[in-house]
Design an enzyme around this catalytic site. Sequence first.
Site, PDB file in Angstrom:
ATOM      1  CG  ASP A 133      -1.411  -3.930 -23.585  1.00  0.00           C
ATOM      2  OD1 ASP A 133      -2.308  -4.726 -23.916  1.00  0.00           O
ATOM      3  OD2 ASP A 133      -0.220  -4.039 -23.957  1.00  0.00           O
TER       4      ASP A 133
ATOM      5  CD  GLU B 281      -4.298  -7.425 -21.393  1.00  0.00           C
ATOM      6  OE1 GLU B 281      -4.886  -8.112 -22.254  1.00  0.00           O
ATOM      7  OE2 GLU B 281      -3.328  -6.688 -21.667  1.00  0.00           O
TER       8      GLU B 281
END
Length: 692
Positions: free
Chosen positions: A338, A375
């Site tokens: 993330d 990401e």
Amino acid sequence: MRDPAGRPDPLGATVFPEGTNFSIFSASARGMQLVLFDHADDRVAAGTITLDPVRNRTSHYWHIFLPGIKPGQLYGYRADGPRDPAAGQRFDPQKVLIDPYGKGVSVGRNYSRAAACIAGDNASTSMKSVVADLSLFDWENDKPINRAFRDTVIYEMHVAGFTRHPSSGVNTANRGTYLGVVEKIPYLQSLGITAVELLPVFQFDSADAPSGLANYWGYDPVSFFAPHLAYSTNADNPVACLDELRMMVKALHRAGIEVILDVVYNHTAEGDEHGPTLCFRGLENNFYYILEEDRAHYADFTGTGNTLKSNHSVVKRLILDSLKYWVSEMHVDGFRFDLASIFSRGDSGEPELNAPIIWEIDSDPVLAGTKLIAEAWDSGGLYQVGSFGQDKWKEWNGAYRDDVKGFLKADSNTAWKLHERIIGSPDIYKSGHRPTGQSINYVTCHDGFTLNDLVSFNSKHNDQNRSQNSDGTDANLSWNCGAEGPSTNSDVECLRIQQIKNFFALTLLSVGTPMLLMGDEVRRTQQGNNNAYCLDSEVSWFDWNLCKTNAEIFRFVQELIRLRLHFDRRTSGNAIPLEDYICDAHIKWHGTALDKPDWSGDSHSIAVAFHNHAQNNVRYIAINSYWNKLEFELPPLPGSSSRWIRMIDTSLGSPDDIADAARGSEVMGSTYVVNPHSIVMLHFASPSGDAQ
């Protein structure tokens, strides 16, 4: 006999036959207490051991060996040191802190996030760490699968949301748990996906949400080693939680399904300067977090209140140790990071070239066979899609998501962009001297509309989040197909089904690794909510009644996955996945007329032929996002008796919408009429080739 003073290595609580060694890092603490508890909600510790700064401290590590301490023992720390926010120090000896290396966390019924934010003792309302012996679990020779990305189809899912709905049919005690996932493995096998990407399963703070709601997604970690206790069938037993997570991993591996964890190493649940003291803040605040120049405030490149200082040696070691733990002890196959661009920020938050932690993760031998997915952006504006890490790192491709959405809703200036996305986004990856196949191709994920809602709502409807619909993005690139929300209009519903099939077809027929969102294959809806992070309710859960209602979509996706993974066959009979087929093919672009692709801003159609001479066959795909039907000229075939075989036409109902080449329908003539908002794929194999 162990030295009663203990030793600094290994960090955390390590079980030996005679007892347990405890070790924790804190360079600036003046004093350290190890506190033992019998129960999670105890107001008074069962034992408090004050560590001697001479005998129980080696360099920056505080340690002690306690004989007789066994797995299941609850414990925490109280650290005393300077409380000087202006100097970046926030010690508070009244707060019970969990162990950064603890393998389990107990969350009592009285846990209070608020109590950890204010002055005063919080022993009865704090989380506690748990001693665990990892050697007791029988893996039965289980190992990570190490499947190639070209053979991978990822299914992003929420552990609890997958089976919490009453319609799930799993054992009542297993709803919303790791064991609930085990019960539903046959469904995943039937769909055909090869990997699950689990939303965060590290222990997180469910209380970090608007009043009366819960942090459902889990992007709010308090520990990087302990599994989330609420996903266990026994919320009072963190040791059993460890076993249940490992049972899930082992069962998924037996079914041939890899386990990828969505991991959050960019911030913690401690938030900004007004947040709770749970762990890191009370141990070495200015080592763990990037601080503003005034040292009293936290730099926020994550949108959550704080940012981990990931390239600091202590934090870097913590992250690497955590990753290696989840691979070696928990047998996971990969990680999706993330806001991974946080890894590219230095100690002051400035972007760094060749940040140490990225290369260390890439080159670590324990992680050598592990899938790494980034990401590749953060909330501070750092955007690195196409340039993150080395070739081993794959990336969530936000451009793929947006350009596919834009083309299928008939936006202008999208034809050339879609051309790039179909063939692996060479405009993004070739510029960074990377091979094709770096892209994780997706249209929907946990963050945003579900696929059903993408074709059912023009605007977000986040009223249940108690933020006056101000949260969540407004850049959805959605189209409601003529009516906002659920509709009984048959034309609207028909168009929505077509568009859903179009999105699936492009995602599964493009170069790169496809990722699907849980429930999209049966039209799961969030009622127009595009930011359901705080809704642990039927809004977010998988409604299993939809499997019957939308069986046509499920079958279409099922067949598409099978087609992607077995795009053709070698003469030996072995399957050729789509990516290998296209890499060996000559690609030729067309428009409605042969050899005349239209890349203008007003174009809403593309056609492409993949000539695979090694297999003596051709696949032809025509895409029409225009509101009128279009007639496409087909590439000529040798011999008057040769015929194209239709494999896909998203404008048709089941079972004519998709079939393999052996069961497909013959196409007569030299043209094919592609209906509005639909995609067609045709197949031709010469007599010496093998049809799929």
